[in-house]
Write an enzyme that holds these catalytic residues in place. Sequence first.
Site, PDB file in Angstrom:
ATOM      1  N   CYS A   1      46.746  25.322  38.831  1.00 40.97           N
ATOM      2  CA  CYS A   1      48.087  25.600  38.280  1.00 40.97           C
ATOM      3  C   CYS A   1      48.821  24.314  37.885  1.00 40.97           C
ATOM      4  O   CYS A   1      49.901  24.020  38.384  1.00 40.97           O
ATOM      5  CB  CYS A   1      48.910  26.389  39.274  1.00 40.97           C
ATOM      6  N   GLU A   2      48.199  23.544  37.034  1.00 37.42           N
ATOM      7  CA  GLU A   2      48.867  22.384  36.451  1.00 37.42           C
ATOM      8  C   GLU A   2      48.447  22.308  34.987  1.00 37.42           C
ATOM      9  O   GLU A   2      47.262  22.520  34.681  1.00 37.42           O
ATOM     10  CB  GLU A   2      48.455  21.076  37.149  1.00 37.42           C
TER      11      GLU A   2
ATOM     12  N   ARG B   1      27.479   4.594  39.652  1.00 36.83           N
ATOM     13  CA  ARG B   1      27.425   5.518  38.517  1.00 36.83           C
ATOM     14  C   ARG B   1      26.051   5.552  37.853  1.00 36.83           C
ATOM     15  O   ARG B   1      25.521   6.609  37.546  1.00 36.83           O
ATOM     16  CB  ARG B   1      28.458   5.080  37.483  1.00 36.83           C
TER      17      ARG B   1
ATOM     18  N   TYR C   1      41.363   9.968  34.567  1.00 32.70           N
ATOM     19  CA  TYR C   1      41.176   8.798  33.694  1.00 32.70           C
ATOM     20  C   TYR C   1      41.170   9.160  32.208  1.00 32.70           C
ATOM     21  O   TYR C   1      40.928   8.293  31.367  1.00 32.70           O
ATOM     22  CB  TYR C   1      39.837   8.105  33.987  1.00 32.70           C
TER      23      TYR C   1
ATOM     24  N   GLU D   1      25.003  -3.622  42.916  1.00 32.04           N
ATOM     25  CA  GLU D   1      25.422  -2.427  43.644  1.00 32.04           C
ATOM     26  C   GLU D   1      25.929  -1.320  42.710  1.00 32.04           C
ATOM     27  O   GLU D   1      27.101  -0.955  42.731  1.00 32.04           O
ATOM     28  CB  GLU D   1      26.467  -2.760  44.718  1.00 32.04           C
TER      29      GLU D   1
ATOM     30  N   TYR E   1      30.893  10.402  40.847  1.00 35.33           N
ATOM     31  CA  TYR E   1      32.343  10.620  40.942  1.00 35.33           C
ATOM     32  C   TYR E   1      32.710  12.041  40.513  1.00 35.33           C
ATOM     33  O   TYR E   1      33.762  12.285  39.943  1.00 35.33           O
ATOM     34  CB  TYR E   1      33.115   9.562  40.140  1.00 35.33           C
TER      35      TYR E   1
HETATM   36  N1  LLP Z   1      30.804  -1.915  44.352  1.00 38.62           N
HETATM   37  C1  LLP Z   1      32.112  -1.851  44.618  1.00 38.62           C
HETATM   38  C2  LLP Z   1      32.723  -2.834  45.505  1.00 38.62           C
HETATM   39  C3  LLP Z   1      32.895  -0.844  44.029  1.00 38.62           C
HETATM   40  O1  LLP Z   1      34.203  -0.784  44.277  1.00 38.62           O
HETATM   41  C4  LLP Z   1      32.282   0.091  43.167  1.00 38.62           C
HETATM   42  C5  LLP Z   1      33.064   1.156  42.543  1.00 38.62           C
HETATM   43  C6  LLP Z   1      30.900  -0.013  42.948  1.00 38.62           C
HETATM   44  C7  LLP Z   1      30.190  -1.039  43.551  1.00 38.62           C
HETATM   45  C8  LLP Z   1      30.139   0.934  42.063  1.00 38.62           C
HETATM   46  O2  LLP Z   1      30.617   0.957  40.778  1.00 38.62           O
HETATM   47  P1  LLP Z   1      29.808   1.764  39.637  1.00 38.62           P
HETATM   48  O3  LLP Z   1      28.444   1.131  39.490  1.00 38.62           O
HETATM   49  O4  LLP Z   1      29.706   3.160  40.100  1.00 38.62           O
HETATM   50  O5  LLP Z   1      30.643   1.622  38.440  1.00 38.62           O
HETATM   51  N2  LLP Z   1      36.018   7.020  40.180  1.00 38.62           N
HETATM   52  C9  LLP Z   1      35.799   6.158  39.031  1.00 38.62           C
HETATM   53  C10 LLP Z   1      34.954   4.949  39.369  1.00 38.62           C
HETATM   54  C11 LLP Z   1      35.500   4.152  40.513  1.00 38.62           C
HETATM   55  C12 LLP Z   1      34.617   2.999  40.917  1.00 38.62           C
HETATM   56  C13 LLP Z   1      35.119   2.354  42.154  1.00 38.62           C
HETATM   57  N3  LLP Z   1      34.310   1.294  42.649  1.00 38.62           N
HETATM   58  C14 LLP Z   1      35.188   6.989  37.911  1.00 38.62           C
HETATM   59  O6  LLP Z   1      35.006   8.185  38.077  1.00 38.62           O
HETATM   60  O7  LLP Z   1      34.940   6.469  36.811  1.00 38.62           O
END
Ligand code: LLP
Length: 416
Positions: free
Chosen positions: A344-345, A274, A314, A271, A373
């Site tokens: 404004c931060e 990104r 992050y 799944e 994201y």
């Molecule tokens: N499956 C589940 C249960 C998840 O919680 C997530 C991401 C994914 C799949 C997909 O993950 P990916 O392949 O996108 O890494 N906002 C953060 C990333 C948060 C990811 C949260 N969960 C960022 O900008 O790096």
Amino acid sequence: MSKYFTEDKNFFKGTNPQDLIEKYGSPLYVYSEDILRERCREMKNLVSYPKFLSNYSIKANSNLELLKITRSEGLVADAMSPGEIYVLEKAGFEYKEMFYISNNVSEEEMQFAIDRGIMVSIDSLSQLEMYGKMNPGSKVAIRFNPGVGAGHSEKVITGGKKTKFGVNIDLVPEVKEILDRYNLTLAGINQHIGSLFMEADSYIEGVKSVLAVAEEFENIEFVDFGGGFGIPYRKQEGEARLDVKEFGRKLDVVINEWVAKTGKELLFKIEPGRYIAAECGVILGTVHSIKNNYDRKYVGTDVGFNVLARPMTYGSHHDMEIYRNGKIVNEGPEENVHVVGNICESGDILAEDRCLPVIKEKDLICITDAGAYGYSMASNYNNRLRPAEVLITSDGSVKLIRKRDTLDDLVKGFLI
Ligand code: LLP
């Protein structure tokens, strides 16, 4: 090959970024259909084992047009909330193509998925009890926590001993007891160890432990190994890509050995969010001011953390390119600057001490790898308008795929 991503990929396909900004406003999210399709295909064909599907984790980017493209490439999708289910419905996904990966949801939210017959993944014994009472005699999936984690920041590591996610793999007896009590069939198990890893080892380790758990249950139909596949954010420094082919080969070996050992030809899933969406999207913004504050030089843009939250949230790195009069600035003097937004931060910093071509007011700044994201974490903080999104289609035309917010949008929910 250029060190500049958009130049190297011919990202804009002959469209002038300056014209895009003039037509759709600044800042602007711009996506490439070609890159999105390429990434979908890589994930869909990750292994040669035939019963394999890639979800797309739509939290990364849920633009309807991009979702439609993703679906046309044969991906299914996972959702974390009723809102994500709703958006998937609108993009044309069928309920059987959705997987609801719940975490601490209300009965009402659970019912939303049950009413639609969507497969639900449960994240704790207490929610399994709740689900059992609400939907006895049904099929269900459970998210296990394999005890290993991976990711670019503590905030996104979701497996291991210090996170809120998943059912501890030691709790299999308790899980079985609750399943029996409510006559539930465990049809699937899933995990997600974290987000953004660049090598296969932790993931493969997680896969092995979740497969060991799968052996404990008779009627399992699928195992979902989760996402987290990383992309190189530091392309200008020559950061290597995750070797997807090699990764797929390793995964194939583990899957095939398990199938041979157990005789169970299950459906296996991943799944990624990104990996699918990040590289197909860039942000174009405008440089409005340049100033020296004591010994620091600031380049002031309209890309605040309301537009791209990742650097502030992050400390994430995004490569940047400069466009002047529609052309990339790929030669000439460079200097170290701090690139900031208009919020404004003082934490509203896109890049600290970044070596970039010498920038002038009115230049465009192009922030790459912003498709995942990016918009999905954008906000109206400071009552700023979220940008428009446009797609450079495979035939080179430009399509508006989300309008920029209007001032009226800012007061839409008020009752006065
Ligand atoms: N499956 C589940 C249960 C998840 O919680 C997530 C991401 C994914 C799949 C997909 O993950 P990916 O392949 O996108 O890494 N906002 C953060 C990333 C948060 C990811 C949260 N969960 C960022 O900008 O790096």
